[in-house]
Design a protein around this motif. Structure first.
Motif, short mmCIF file in Angstrom:
data_model
loop_
_atom_site.label_atom_id
_atom_site.label_comp_id
_atom_site.label_asym_id
_atom_site.label_seq_id
_atom_site.Cartn_x
_atom_site.Cartn_y
_atom_site.Cartn_z
N MET A 1 -6.61 40.67 138.20
CA MET A 1 -7.95 40.95 138.69
C MET A 1 -8.29 42.44 138.51
O MET A 1 -9.42 42.77 138.20
CB MET A 1 -8.01 40.54 140.17
N ILE A 2 -7.30 43.29 138.72
CA ILE A 2 -7.55 44.72 138.59
C ILE A 2 -7.89 45.08 137.14
O ILE A 2 -8.71 45.98 136.89
CB ILE A 2 -6.37 45.56 139.13
N ILE A 6 -11.18 47.13 135.95
CA ILE A 6 -11.04 48.32 135.13
C ILE A 6 -11.77 48.16 133.80
O ILE A 6 -12.44 49.07 133.31
CB ILE A 6 -9.55 48.65 134.92
N GLY A 7 -11.67 46.98 133.20
CA GLY A 7 -12.39 46.71 131.95
C GLY A 7 -13.89 46.81 132.12
O GLY A 7 -14.59 47.37 131.25
N ILE A 8 -14.41 46.31 133.23
CA ILE A 8 -15.85 46.40 133.50
C ILE A 8 -16.26 47.85 133.70
O ILE A 8 -17.31 48.28 133.20
CB ILE A 8 -16.22 45.53 134.71
N LEU A 9 -15.45 48.62 134.41
CA LEU A 9 -15.76 50.04 134.62
C LEU A 9 -15.77 50.81 133.30
O LEU A 9 -16.66 51.64 133.06
CB LEU A 9 -14.76 50.67 135.58
N THR A 56 -7.65 56.22 137.15
CA THR A 56 -6.91 56.34 138.42
C THR A 56 -6.48 54.97 138.93
O THR A 56 -5.34 54.79 139.37
CB THR A 56 -7.77 57.06 139.46
N LEU A 57 -7.39 54.00 138.89
CA LEU A 57 -7.03 52.65 139.31
C LEU A 57 -5.93 52.06 138.43
O LEU A 57 -5.02 51.40 138.93
CB LEU A 57 -8.26 51.74 139.27
#
Length: 98
Positions: A1-2, A6-9, A56-57
């Motif tokens: 899910m992360i 991250i991909g969307i960001l 960072t995430l």
């Protein structure tokens, strides 16, 4: 899910950078994103901040190992395809000088 977040960001920040690029800014003025074109410096800083948050995430939740590097390698072709899809790629008209 992360990885999805991250991909969307990353895609969001690349899209914002695309909207405020020099070649795209006149077209952005005419679209619904005209506020981005008016305040392009703020949008650039925001896009780089979003990239920093994504990095960072990625480091925080996946570590500094190979996973982080492989995610960016995986995301690069997807972003390239999105850039090709969004841009108007038309061949330049050349005139013969004979």
């Amino acid at each position: 899910m992360i990885y999805i977040i991250i991909g969307i960001l990353i895609a969001l920040s690349c899209y914002i950078l695309f909207l405020v690029s020099e070649k795209q800014r006149p077209k952005t003025h005419k679209s619904r994103w005209s506020k981005c074109a008016e305040h392009y410096q703020i949008c650039r800083y925001f896009a780089f901040a979003v990239l920093a948050v994504a990095l960072t995430l990625l480091i925080q939740y996946t570590g500094r190992g190979v996973g982080s590097v492989s995610f960016f390698i995986f995301a690069s072709p997807i972003l390239f395809i999105l850039i090709l899809r969004i841009n108007d790629l038309k061949p330049k008209k050349t005139t013969k000088s004979s």
